[in-house]
Scaffold this motif. Structure first.
Motif, mmCIF file in Angstrom:
data_model
loop_
_atom_site.group_PDB
_atom_site.id
_atom_site.type_symbol
_atom_site.label_atom_id
_atom_site.label_comp_id
_atom_site.label_asym_id
_atom_site.label_seq_id
_atom_site.Cartn_x
_atom_site.Cartn_y
_atom_site.Cartn_z
ATOM 1 N N ASP A 1 -11.311 7.362 -5.289
ATOM 2 C CA ASP A 1 -10.271 6.273 -5.346
ATOM 3 C C ASP A 1 -11.322 4.817 -5.090
ATOM 4 O O ASP A 1 -11.067 3.789 -5.618
ATOM 5 C CB ASP A 1 -9.312 6.107 -4.103
ATOM 6 C CG ASP A 1 -8.110 7.047 -4.563
ATOM 7 O OD1 ASP A 1 -7.948 7.411 -5.654
ATOM 8 O OD2 ASP A 1 -7.211 7.358 -3.530
ATOM 9 N N TRP B 1 0.994 -1.286 -0.156
ATOM 10 C CA TRP B 1 -0.034 0.130 0.016
ATOM 11 C C TRP B 1 1.214 1.314 0.007
ATOM 12 O O TRP B 1 0.779 2.435 -0.708
ATOM 13 C CB TRP B 1 -0.974 -0.064 1.412
ATOM 14 C CG TRP B 1 -1.733 1.190 1.363
ATOM 15 C CD1 TRP B 1 -1.456 2.247 2.323
ATOM 16 C CD2 TRP B 1 -2.553 1.843 0.526
ATOM 17 N NE1 TRP B 1 -2.218 3.417 2.036
ATOM 18 C CE2 TRP B 1 -3.076 2.948 1.030
ATOM 19 C CE3 TRP B 1 -3.624 1.357 -0.404
ATOM 20 C CZ2 TRP B 1 -4.329 3.889 0.392
ATOM 21 C CZ3 TRP B 1 -4.575 1.925 -0.960
ATOM 22 C CH2 TRP B 1 -4.852 3.331 -0.233
ATOM 23 N N ASP B 2 1.854 1.226 0.867
ATOM 24 C CA ASP B 2 2.492 2.568 1.019
ATOM 25 C C ASP B 2 3.551 2.741 -0.356
ATOM 26 O O ASP B 2 3.781 3.801 -0.896
ATOM 27 C CB ASP B 2 3.757 2.072 2.127
ATOM 28 C CG ASP B 2 4.318 3.431 2.468
ATOM 29 O OD1 ASP B 2 3.979 4.561 2.527
ATOM 30 O OD2 ASP B 2 5.666 3.291 2.365
ATOM 31 N N PHE C 1 2.597 1.354 -3.626
ATOM 32 C CA PHE C 1 1.872 1.342 -4.991
ATOM 33 C C PHE C 1 0.697 1.768 -4.846
ATOM 34 O O PHE C 1 -0.132 1.755 -5.792
ATOM 35 C CB PHE C 1 1.756 -0.196 -5.368
ATOM 36 C CG PHE C 1 3.278 -0.613 -5.306
ATOM 37 C CD1 PHE C 1 4.148 -0.316 -6.295
ATOM 38 C CD2 PHE C 1 3.546 -2.041 -4.562
ATOM 39 C CE1 PHE C 1 5.409 -0.856 -6.680
ATOM 40 C CE2 PHE C 1 4.809 -2.364 -4.596
ATOM 41 C CZ PHE C 1 5.573 -2.131 -5.655
ATOM 42 N N GLN C 2 0.242 2.653 -4.199
ATOM 43 C CA GLN C 2 -0.895 3.435 -4.157
ATOM 44 C C GLN C 2 -1.392 4.064 -5.681
ATOM 45 O O GLN C 2 -2.412 4.137 -6.035
ATOM 46 C CB GLN C 2 -1.383 4.517 -3.236
ATOM 47 C CG GLN C 2 -1.178 4.186 -1.831
ATOM 48 C CD GLN C 2 -1.222 5.231 -0.892
ATOM 49 O OE1 GLN C 2 -1.828 6.326 -1.093
ATOM 50 N NE2 GLN C 2 -0.286 5.224 0.134
ATOM 51 N N GLU C 3 -0.327 4.681 -6.205
ATOM 52 C CA GLU C 3 -0.553 5.543 -7.442
ATOM 53 C C GLU C 3 -0.755 4.431 -8.555
ATOM 54 O O GLU C 3 -1.306 4.521 -9.569
ATOM 55 C CB GLU C 3 0.800 6.288 -7.796
ATOM 56 C CG GLU C 3 0.857 7.324 -6.898
ATOM 57 C CD GLU C 3 -0.684 8.408 -6.854
ATOM 58 O OE1 GLU C 3 -1.202 8.571 -8.023
ATOM 59 O OE2 GLU C 3 -0.928 8.630 -6.004
ATOM 60 N N HIS C 4 -0.102 3.271 -8.525
ATOM 61 C CA HIS C 4 -0.154 1.957 -9.530
ATOM 62 C C HIS C 4 -1.724 1.465 -9.460
ATOM 63 O O HIS C 4 -2.529 1.047 -10.465
ATOM 64 C CB HIS C 4 0.809 1.084 -9.318
ATOM 65 C CG HIS C 4 2.051 1.415 -9.667
ATOM 66 N ND1 HIS C 4 3.025 2.237 -8.897
ATOM 67 C CD2 HIS C 4 2.813 1.443 -10.863
ATOM 68 C CE1 HIS C 4 4.119 2.470 -9.372
ATOM 69 N NE2 HIS C 4 3.872 2.175 -10.471
ATOM 70 N N TYR C 5 -2.291 1.471 -8.145
ATOM 71 C CA TYR C 5 -3.522 0.914 -8.045
ATOM 72 C C TYR C 5 -4.526 1.921 -8.748
ATOM 73 O O TYR C 5 -5.550 1.410 -9.282
ATOM 74 C CB TYR C 5 -3.866 0.633 -6.669
ATOM 75 C CG TYR C 5 -3.150 -0.273 -5.951
ATOM 76 C CD1 TYR C 5 -2.469 -1.241 -6.483
ATOM 77 C CD2 TYR C 5 -2.714 0.038 -4.519
ATOM 78 C CE1 TYR C 5 -1.749 -2.101 -5.800
ATOM 79 C CE2 TYR C 5 -2.018 -0.863 -3.495
ATOM 80 C CZ TYR C 5 -1.584 -1.874 -4.233
ATOM 81 O OH TYR C 5 -0.807 -2.610 -3.468
ATOM 82 N N ARG C 6 -4.349 3.228 -8.587
ATOM 83 C CA ARG C 6 -5.228 4.212 -9.242
ATOM 84 C C ARG C 6 -5.241 3.992 -10.881
ATOM 85 O O ARG C 6 -5.898 4.465 -11.593
ATOM 86 C CB ARG C 6 -4.802 5.625 -8.763
ATOM 87 C CG ARG C 6 -4.984 5.627 -7.186
ATOM 88 C CD ARG C 6 -4.753 7.236 -6.964
ATOM 89 N NE ARG C 6 -5.039 7.239 -5.499
ATOM 90 C CZ ARG C 6 -3.969 7.406 -4.610
ATOM 91 N NH1 ARG C 6 -2.964 7.491 -4.670
ATOM 92 N NH2 ARG C 6 -4.693 7.776 -3.236
ATOM 93 N N LYS C 7 -4.113 3.408 -11.341
ATOM 94 C CA LYS C 7 -3.938 3.241 -12.757
ATOM 95 C C LYS C 7 -4.937 2.096 -13.412
ATOM 96 O O LYS C 7 -5.126 2.164 -14.640
ATOM 97 C CB LYS C 7 -2.670 3.026 -13.285
ATOM 98 C CG LYS C 7 -1.746 4.043 -12.871
ATOM 99 C CD LYS C 7 -0.284 3.978 -13.296
ATOM 100 C CE LYS C 7 0.750 4.789 -12.871
ATOM 101 N NZ LYS C 7 2.032 4.775 -13.276
ATOM 102 N N PRO D 1 -7.739 5.090 1.659
ATOM 103 C CA PRO D 1 -8.206 5.685 0.573
ATOM 104 C C PRO D 1 -9.474 6.389 0.852
ATOM 105 O O PRO D 1 -10.352 6.013 1.639
ATOM 106 C CB PRO D 1 -8.247 4.401 -0.247
ATOM 107 C CG PRO D 1 -8.426 3.261 0.816
ATOM 108 C CD PRO D 1 -7.698 3.636 1.907
ATOM 109 N N ARG E 1 -9.761 -0.722 -9.813
ATOM 110 C CA ARG E 1 -9.153 0.156 -8.754
ATOM 111 C C ARG E 1 -10.036 0.156 -7.272
ATOM 112 O O ARG E 1 -9.442 0.255 -6.193
ATOM 113 C CB ARG E 1 -9.114 1.483 -9.256
ATOM 114 C CG ARG E 1 -8.540 2.694 -8.554
ATOM 115 C CD ARG E 1 -9.334 3.868 -8.353
ATOM 116 N NE ARG E 1 -10.150 4.168 -9.493
ATOM 117 C CZ ARG E 1 -11.478 4.677 -9.546
ATOM 118 N NH1 ARG E 1 -12.117 4.196 -8.270
ATOM 119 N NH2 ARG E 1 -11.996 4.680 -10.710
#
Length: 320
Positions: free
Chosen positions: A162, A121-122, A124-130, A158, A136
């Motif tokens: 998100d 989580w710390d 790859f948050q931005e990758h989950y948003r992709k 989140p 997502r």
């Protein structure tokens, strides 16, 4: 569209020396798990391609037969590989997202995967948003629920977009279109279900509501709320879907403070699933939005766990 019912959920408790207990059964747990399992099933093929050929049969068993829950022997064989794939988004975004969903589902069920995924989580948050919006949202709700149930501790939860499969403004516009699609004759029929001496007031209030925001609670509640509620519970009424849209719009605005949609989901979920595609998709999108925007939305809140597992219905996972 695949309908995932609650009896697909399996919860096991491992002895303390092996693993923590699973998260208690609730609608929220069942809904989050249903979505994570759907992500895992949809992305199975690409995830399997990242594994050794001899491990693909085991992955299929875990995803489809064991509902995304690892045994101790599964974990010894595959857990490290899954963690690696879930840490390499640049090697394949879809398999990365699928591995994360599978590991989260295992974590929530008290499976043998020992990692709490905090580092994931710390990092790859931005990758989950992709990921596509359903994936997502499934992951973000999975992490939020894992935090709320103490399966992982996040520094920042989140929130907002998100967590949402559907944009809230777009969803409101669609539901308003459905509500306003009632012809003058249908509006008369809605008002006619009230007591005779109130029908004229209901009819005028309904017209004002539909010309305005379509939020019932902004127009006094009782007028036209009484007749709209009655029609929304009558699946044979020709204005049933339009009145359901009005109930949903108000529930989204108030976070379903009075539990109107929670009650309707308990009573009419099967009917919503059987609605024709354009209307049914919008209604299901609205119900899903209630779950995603507020974890305190709790249909089946008074049900015993065995009744939940036997009869409760989760909102179908939308196709991306």
């Amino acid at each position: 569209m695949l309908v995932l019912r609650s009896n697909s959920a399996s919860f096991y408790v491992y002895p303390d020396h092996m693993q923590h207990a699973s998260v208690p059964i609730s609608f929220q747990t069942m809904q989050v798990l249903s979505d994570l399992r759907s992500v895992s099933a949809t992305g199975f093929g690409e995830l399997a391609e990242r594994l050794k050929p001899g491990h693909r049969t085991l992955l299929r068993k875990i995803v489809f037969d064991q509902k995304c829950m690892l045994s101790m022997s599964d974990a010894e064989t595959l857990h490290a590989d899954l963690l690696l794939i879930a840490a390499l988004p640049d090697k394949g975004l879809n398999s990365f997202l699928t591995a994360t969903a599978l590991l989260l589902a295992d974590r929530l069920q008290g499976g043998a995967g020992a990692d709490d995924l905090y580092w994931n989580w710390d990092a790859f948050q931005e990758h989950y948003r992709k990921g596509p919006s359903p994936i997502r949202a499934a992951l973000m709700n999975g992490f939020r629920w894992a935090h709320n149930t103490r399966r992982v501790k996040l520094d920042k939860l989140p929130e907002g977009h998100d967590l949402q499969t559907y944009d809230g403004n777009d969803l409101s516009r669609i539901l308003q279109l459905i509500a306003r699609s009632m012809s003058s004759e249908l509006r008369d029929l809605v008002a006619a279900v009230g007591p005779e001496d109130t029908r004229e007031v209901h009819r005028k209030a309904l017209e004002n509501c539909l010309k305005g925001s379509c939020i019932l609670s902004e127009y006094g509640g009782w007028f036209p709320g009484e007749v709209v509620e009655i029609v929304s519970l009558d699946t044979s009424h020709p204005a049933h879907s339009a009145c359901t849209a009005l109930i949903l719009l108000d529930s989204i605005e108030t976070h379903d403070a009075k539990g109107r949609m929670a009650f309707r989901w308990e009573e009419q979920a099967t009917g919503y699933l059987q609605m024709k595609s354009d209307l049914g998709t919008a209604i299901l999108a609205g119900v899903r939005h209630l779950h995603e925007m507020a974890m305190e939305w709790k249909p089946y809140s008074g049900w015993a766990p065995d009744a939940l597992v036997e009869k409760a219905v989760v909102v179908p996972f939308p196709k991306s």
